[in-house]
Design a protein around this motif. Structure first.
Motif: not given
Length: 309
Positions: A2-10, A57-59, A64-67, A80-87
């Protein structure tokens, strides 16, 4: 696996609302058998996961993707996400931010009806003559709001000239450019749009209708009707209008469009490029009319971008 999805909140914009949106998003993801990372950003910008310190950076290298449910704008981690090419989904990471008036201007240029508007800039103190000219030009009531969404000050409906002047000066004192527009306290139709989903270039579920209290702005307490009937002709007209709006604005990420019907067709009153993921919000209620949830969209987005873990 399964993919790992990070959810940012706060975050420091709407902390309590983001906690709710993030929690509801996490539940949706778990129902689709994803691994999840519940990332809490406190109001000072400190990141933790289950109480343990972490960092962007760790996240971004783990998931695989960040919401992003924080509704923060142009925060360092987004750059930073834009520079790293993170989804990263539901995050304001545009290189060239566009204001509410910019969107209206583009739509006007393509013959798409929008409210009548005026802009009062914060770099120069507004004069009584300038404000009187605006007041005499438009029908009241008027909506006064920041030209770019901010939590620093809220939108307001004004009905008298004195109240109008006081409100404009409140914005000016905070250094905020002001967007003044005509307002009609009538039911509005809201439609979620998901690009490249379910084999469609622009996927549109059904609409929801919001009925505000008389002469008031829609709020979370406004009545939302997910079963509001439209004739087949009205339905197709709404979908065609929404498609034209998205094409003109080159929509590439999920949006929520708000319309009000007029004798001349649908008037575009709002284009929300960072819609709330709250389950009782207009965006999510529109998605649910055809059984869509965030987990399904995330899986589709991963497949579209060829992410393999």
């Amino acid at each position: 696996m399964p993919h790992t999805i990070a959810v940012l909140r706060g975050g420091d914009v709407s902390f309590s609302q983001s906690l709710v949106e993030g929690e509801q998003t996490l539940r949706s993801l778990l129902s689709h058998v994803f691994f999840t990372m519940d990332i809490l950003i406190d109001t000072d910008g400190v990141w933790t996961m289950h109480g343990v310190p972490t960092d962007p950076h760790h996240v971004f290298t783990t998931a695989s993707l960040v919401v992003d449910t924080t509704h923060m704008k142009r925060a360092p981690y987004q750059e930073l996400a834009s520079r790293m090419g993170a989804l990263i989904l539901f995050s304001d990471i545009e290189d060239l931010p566009i204001t509410r008036e910019d969107r209206y201007r583009i739509l006007r240029q393509h013959g798409i009806p929008v409210p009548d508007t005026s802009v009062v800039r914060s770099h120069k103190q507004p004069t009584g003559e300038q404000l009187r000219a605006i007041w005499n030009t438009y029908h009241t009531p008027l909506m006064v709001r920041p030209i770019t969404r901010t939590q620093e000050i809220s939108s307001k409906i004004v009905k008298g000239f004195k109240e109008f002047v006081e409100t404009i000066h409140q914005y000016y004192e905070k250094g905020i450019d002001t967007h003044v527009l005509t307002y009609k306290s009538v039911p509005s139709y809201s439609l979620a749009v998901l690009p490249h989903f379910r084999n469609q270039d622009l996927y549109m579920p059904l609409w929801v209708k919001t009925t505000p209290e008389k002469a008031a702005l829609p709020t979370t307490h406004s009545v939302v009707d997910a079963q509001s009937p439209l004739s087949e002709e009205e339905k197709q007209d709404l979908f065609n209008h929404a498609r034209k709006v998205c094409t003109v604005l080159d929509v590439r990420h999920p949006v929520c469009l708000d319309f009000i019907p007029t004798k001349k067709g649908y008037l575009v009153v709002n284009v929300d490029t960072n819609p709330s993921l709250r389950s009782d919000g207009r965006f999510m209620q529109s998605l649910r009319t055809t059984g869509v949830d965030i987990g399904e969209y995330v899986q589709s987005y991963l497949n579209q971008h060829g992410v393999i873990r």
